[in-house]
Design an enzyme around this catalytic site. Structure first.
Site, PDB file in Angstrom:
ATOM      1  N   PHE A   3      18.213 -43.135  79.535  1.00  0.00           N
ATOM      2  CA  PHE A   3      18.594 -43.960  78.382  1.00  0.00           C
ATOM      3  C   PHE A   3      19.744 -44.912  78.690  1.00  0.00           C
ATOM      4  O   PHE A   3      20.388 -45.418  77.778  1.00  0.00           O
ATOM      5  CB  PHE A   3      18.937 -43.084  77.172  1.00  0.00           C
ATOM      6  CG  PHE A   3      17.917 -42.013  76.906  1.00  0.00           C
ATOM      7  CD1 PHE A   3      16.635 -42.358  76.493  1.00  0.00           C
ATOM      8  CD2 PHE A   3      18.212 -40.678  77.102  1.00  0.00           C
ATOM      9  CE1 PHE A   3      15.672 -41.382  76.269  1.00  0.00           C
ATOM     10  CE2 PHE A   3      17.254 -39.699  76.883  1.00  0.00           C
ATOM     11  CZ  PHE A   3      15.980 -40.049  76.463  1.00  0.00           C
TER      12      PHE A   3
ATOM     13  N   GLY B 123      11.168 -39.606  82.831  1.00  0.00           N
ATOM     14  CA  GLY B 123      10.399 -38.912  81.807  1.00  0.00           C
ATOM     15  C   GLY B 123       9.434 -39.877  81.140  1.00  0.00           C
ATOM     16  O   GLY B 123       8.767 -39.550  80.161  1.00  0.00           O
TER      17      GLY B 123
ATOM     18  N   LEU C 191      -0.092 -49.566  81.021  1.00  0.00           N
ATOM     19  CA  LEU C 191      -0.607 -48.893  82.215  1.00  0.00           C
ATOM     20  C   LEU C 191      -1.246 -47.553  81.868  1.00  0.00           C
ATOM     21  O   LEU C 191      -2.097 -47.061  82.600  1.00  0.00           O
ATOM     22  CB  LEU C 191       0.529 -48.688  83.228  1.00  0.00           C
ATOM     23  CG  LEU C 191       1.087 -49.984  83.832  1.00  0.00           C
ATOM     24  CD1 LEU C 191       2.305 -49.689  84.694  1.00  0.00           C
ATOM     25  CD2 LEU C 191       0.026 -50.696  84.664  1.00  0.00           C
ATOM     26  N   ASN C 192      -0.795 -46.956  80.770  1.00  0.00           N
ATOM     27  CA  ASN C 192      -1.322 -45.656  80.347  1.00  0.00           C
ATOM     28  C   ASN C 192      -1.138 -45.572  78.835  1.00  0.00           C
ATOM     29  O   ASN C 192      -0.004 -45.582  78.341  1.00  0.00           O
ATOM     30  CB  ASN C 192      -0.561 -44.533  81.076  1.00  0.00           C
ATOM     31  CG  ASN C 192      -1.019 -43.144  80.679  1.00  0.00           C
ATOM     32  OD1 ASN C 192      -1.246 -42.845  79.501  1.00  0.00           O
ATOM     33  ND2 ASN C 192      -1.157 -42.273  81.660  1.00  0.00           N
TER      34      ASN C 192
ATOM     35  N   LYS D 289      -1.400 -43.290  76.720  1.00  0.00           N
ATOM     36  CA  LYS D 289      -0.684 -42.136  76.162  1.00  0.00           C
ATOM     37  C   LYS D 289       0.822 -42.234  76.409  1.00  0.00           C
ATOM     38  O   LYS D 289       1.621 -42.067  75.489  1.00  0.00           O
ATOM     39  CB  LYS D 289      -1.233 -40.843  76.775  1.00  0.00           C
ATOM     40  CG  LYS D 289      -0.613 -39.590  76.183  1.00  0.00           C
ATOM     41  CD  LYS D 289      -1.124 -38.331  76.863  1.00  0.00           C
ATOM     42  CE  LYS D 289      -2.504 -37.949  76.326  1.00  0.00           C
ATOM     43  NZ  LYS D 289      -2.965 -36.656  76.897  1.00  0.00           N
TER      44      LYS D 289
ATOM     45  N   LYS E  80       4.346 -55.697  80.396  1.00  0.00           N
ATOM     46  CA  LYS E  80       5.732 -55.826  79.968  1.00  0.00           C
ATOM     47  C   LYS E  80       6.320 -54.431  79.772  1.00  0.00           C
ATOM     48  O   LYS E  80       5.591 -53.502  79.423  1.00  0.00           O
ATOM     49  CB  LYS E  80       5.815 -56.569  78.637  1.00  0.00           C
ATOM     50  CG  LYS E  80       5.357 -58.026  78.669  1.00  0.00           C
ATOM     51  CD  LYS E  80       5.386 -58.582  77.248  1.00  0.00           C
ATOM     52  CE  LYS E  80       5.083 -60.081  77.219  1.00  0.00           C
ATOM     53  NZ  LYS E  80       5.036 -60.576  75.810  1.00  0.00           N
TER      54      LYS E  80
ATOM     55  N   GLU F  60      12.458 -49.779  75.931  1.00  0.00           N
ATOM     56  CA  GLU F  60      13.589 -49.986  75.021  1.00  0.00           C
ATOM     57  C   GLU F  60      13.222 -50.613  73.690  1.00  0.00           C
ATOM     58  O   GLU F  60      13.922 -50.421  72.694  1.00  0.00           O
ATOM     59  CB  GLU F  60      14.669 -50.804  75.740  1.00  0.00           C
ATOM     60  CG  GLU F  60      14.998 -50.086  77.040  1.00  0.00           C
ATOM     61  CD  GLU F  60      16.129 -50.645  77.854  1.00  0.00           C
ATOM     62  OE1 GLU F  60      17.258 -50.635  77.370  1.00  0.00           O
ATOM     63  OE2 GLU F  60      15.874 -51.062  78.994  1.00  0.00           O
TER      64      GLU F  60
HETATM   65 MO1  MOS Z   1      18.281 -49.072  79.722  1.00  0.00          MO
HETATM   66  S1  MOS Z   1      19.887 -48.828  78.444  1.00  0.00           S
HETATM   67  O1  MOS Z   1      18.734 -50.569  80.475  1.00  0.00           O
HETATM   68  O2  MOS Z   1      18.467 -47.740  80.818  1.00  0.00           O
END
Ligand code: MOS
Length: 743
Positions: A245, A471, A633-634, A636, A704, A708
């Site tokens: 993150f 992940g 790409l997937n 799921k 793309k 985020e």
């Molecule tokens: Mo994201 S906050 O650029 O890992």
């Protein structure tokens, strides 16, 4: 550049289960701290309990009396590093670390000693027994007071610090409708399932680091430069990351401290950052204060847009929350000005947190658009459609944009037409019910990446790239891309990542790994496939000998003549006769398109809020998010990414806040248990769908990033829904019940 995907029979794009899923849920996956390193010692950080000043004494007598304690590293005995430990400060990996080079204390929670022992328990007991004395300075902990000394940062990681186009002040005063409001977002901290963790093991002058990181290549260079050793002598291994993150995009102090401690001890050292230490030495999202002023004509067309962001940073490094960027590109209009300013506080340096800039900035902008729509008497969705930017306001055409389709599909799935613009018009039992929406956007980033493909005698392709899987599904999606490019079935492809010995890939940040690494994997596999075709046609023992390469294909792991399908042989059979494996390395980088097009993902988010009329308790039973993110790409893993992003957006909207004690710079709720995130009782159905979007410019796969954008827009949509429910406009996150009751 043409997209050659999706192929009708391709495995790429299919909702394949995560290849690492079974290992993860059975505990077989070895995260950084799980690596079975023989003879490892355990290290525990001792962190400062004052916000500013210096350490005047470290009494380690009680610590050294704890059984099993091997050493205490502090500024009194730590190795002296080149440039005071600041030889590598290029973000995202390189940051200003605090590495026991001097007695200064710059924030509460700063590492001031490292206790190393034979077991974790002994190291913890030893750390608790360290007695530290300080000379305390006042320090700066109040954002409001510190604003008097705010300053413009030297640069942003993207674009200018400030921008100004047209006569914003004039357009604002001439506008038929205008708003001018302050929005605030709090300090918040990352809480991935896996905290930061490092094992450092020296072998002579060579260092191996098992680290929880979003950027093995950056980690390698940063650690090497900080210690003053050759990057070739540092290997970083990270097969799994339990969530990043943004906080694991940089190399923080504990990584280098583990290496220093291991060097001193002459044995490998494991250092896991304690849960409570996630608040301080490893970043967090900075607080912001954002002023958004908008002007529009009577038809609701924006004539002026102004977005001024102030965010906090530490006293020793500038980190900018780029909240104003979203206002530079999201809506059409001429007059527009944006600024960024920083305020220094005695806290640890903040950092990237999922959609840094866009998540906080869109809360302000999308709230302001909602306020404008109401003043103009226009439906908020219609307001956004009228101000749709057909070209990027920053000057270039979009590489692709499906926002209008996202609006339409989202409004339909949500039932937006049932919304009553008047607040407090829908009541269900004890609850006010409201609808709100917002636009989501995030840059479609891409960087150069490399990969290597090897096909051996078993006919299995091993494809490697020095990338990471936070992940998110990198293990799985890259195997899918490789299988299609080679013409192999998925079970004849192994994809490996997480080792700095592999070809270099960029930071898994800025939502760029899928878009950057998949073209490299595709390129190297297409080259490997060409070599395989040559091998087959030159193999006298093969039924394919002397078949023209143009007449030959590989499908499902078999060579086959296009003209005569009875001529076929498995790749494994040809490879068994070949003397050497096929082994190719290749890179892929953005081309000229990057400077000709503005590349962004877009989405639309719709929220139903229910607010208890007496208690102000808020629940979000329904969210609809629709995204235009190119090819997936997937299906799921893509769906899961967006779902997770939306859940975090709901946490940002309603719960998350790290409460700073302005007396001592400690975080009052520095504990996973007291740090509130949404649970099932708070939220309900989250409907994530996509619109078809072909982007011929972003990369050969038309992909793309999606890491985020999911969080973006959610907080604004929630604030707008709560306003529609209650008539209370809360401009200060998180929107807790007390604010709703008193607004
Ligand atoms: Mo994201 S906050 O650029 O890992």
């Amino acid at each position: 550049m043409a997209t050659n995907f999706p192929l009708s029979d391709a495995v790429t794009g299919k909702p394949i289960d995560r290849r690492d899923g079974r290992a993860k849920v059975t505990g077989a996956a070895l995260y950084a701290a799980d690596q079975p390193i023989p003879d490892v010692l355990h290290a525990v950080l001792v962190t400062s309990t004052i916000a500013a000043g210096r350490v005047t004494g470290i009494d380690t007598r009680a610590t050294m009396a704890v059984p099993g304690v091997a050493q205490v590293l502090s500024h009194e005995n730590a190795q002296k590093l080149p440039q005071g430990g600041r030889a590598a400060v290029d973000p995202p990996a390189g940051r200003v670390m605090t590495l026991l080079q001097d007695p200064k204390v710059l924030y509460n929670g700063q590492p001031i000693a490292v206790v190393v022992a034979d077991t974790l328990e002994h190291a913890k007991a030893g750390a608790e027994a360290v007695r530290v004395s300080y000379a305390t300075d006042a320090g700066v902990l109040g954002f409001v007071a510190a604003k008097a000394s705010m300053y413009p940062p030297k640069k942003l990681n993207k674009g200018e610090v400030d921008t100004s186009h047209g006569d914003v002040a004039g357009a604002l005063s001439a506008a038929s409708v205008a708003v001018d409001s302050l929005y605030r977002t709090p300090m918040v901290h990352h809480n991935p399932m896996e905290p930061h963790a490092t094992i450092a093991a020296w072998d002579g002058d060579r260092l191996t680091i098992y680290d929880a990181t979003q950027f093995i290549g950056g980690d390698q260079k940063t650690v090497a430069r900080t210690l003053g050793i050759d990057p070739k002598h540092v290997r970083v291994v990270c097969p799994f990351v339990g969530g990043g993150f943004g906080c694991k995009g940089s190399t923080w102090s504990h990584v280098v401290l583990a290496a220093m401690a291991a060097q001193k001890a002459g044995r490998p050292v494991k250092l896991v950052v304690d849960r409570t230490q996630m608040w301080g030495p490893v970043g967090g999202r900075p607080m912001t204060e954002q002023r958004v002023a908008l002007g529009a004509d009577a038809g609701g067309k924006l004539t002026a847009q102004r977005h001024d962001t102030i965010s906090h940073t530490s006293t020793f490094e500038d980190f900018v929350e780029t909240s104003s960027l979203v206002t530079r590109m999201l809506y059409a209009g001429e007059a527009r000005a944006t600024t960024h300013r920083l305020v220094k506080l005695n806290v640890g340096t903040p950092t990237f947190q999922r959609a840094p800039g866009e998540s906080t900035g869109s809360f302000a902008l999308e709230s302001a658009i909602d306020e404008m729509a109401e003043r103009a008497g226009i439906d908020p969705l219609e307001m956004r459609i009228r101000n749709h930017a057909d070209r990027s306001p920053e000057g270039m055409p979009w590489s692709s944009k499906s926002l209008l389709a996202c609006y339409r599909q989202g409004a339909e799935r949500f039932g937006w037409s049932r919304r009553d613009a008047k607040p407090m018009s829908q009541r269900d039992g004890d609850e006010w019910v409201g609808y709100g929406m917002a636009t989501a956007t995030y840059p479609a980033n891409r960087s150069k990446a490399s990969a290597r493909a090897t096909v051996g005698q078993d006919g299995v392709a091993v494809v490697r790239s020095g990338t990471q899987d936070l992940g998110t599904g990198t293990w799985t999606v890259m195997a899918q891309v490789a299988a299609d490019a080679l013409g192999f079935p998925l079970d004849k492809v192994r994809f490996e990542l997480g080792d700095s010995d592999f070809p270099e890939a960029p930071v898994s940040g800025g939502s760029q790994s899928a878009a950057s690494v998949s073209p490299a994997v595709q390129t190297v596999c297409i080259e490997a496939r060409q070599q395989l075709l040559m091998l087959a046609t030159k193999d006298a023992a093969s039924p394919l000998a002397n078949v023209a390469a143009s007449d030959l294909t590989i499908e499902n792991g078999w060579f086959r003549s296009l003209a005569d399908p009875s001529k076929r042989e498995s790749v494994a059979a040809v490879m068994r006769r070949a003397k050497t494996p096929v082994d190719v390395e290749a890179s892929s980088a953005p081309g000229a398109e990057k400077s000709r097009f503005s590349m962004h993902s877009f989405g639309a988010i719709f929220v139903e809020a229910r607010v208890d009329a007496d208690l102000g308790r808020i629940r979000i039973p329904r969210v609809v998010g629709v995204y235009g993110v190119g090819n997936r790409l997937n299906a799921k893993t893509a769906h899961s990414q967006l779902l997770g992003g939306i859940v975090w957006g709901l946490g940002m909207a309603l719960f998350e806040e790290s409460v700073l004690d302005s007396r001592n710079g400690r975080f009052v709720n520095a504990s996973l248990a007291e740090y509130h995130v949404p649970v099932n009782a708070d939220i309900g159905s989250i409907d994530v769908t996509f619109v078809d979007e072909q982007d011929p410019y972003i990369n050969p796969l038309g992909v793309k990033g999606i890491g985020e954008i999911g969080i973006v827009g959610v907080a604004g949509a929630v604030a707008n829904a709560i306003y529609n429910a209650t008539g209370k406009r809360v401009r200060d996150l998180p929107i807790t019940l007390d604010k709703v009751m008193t607004a």
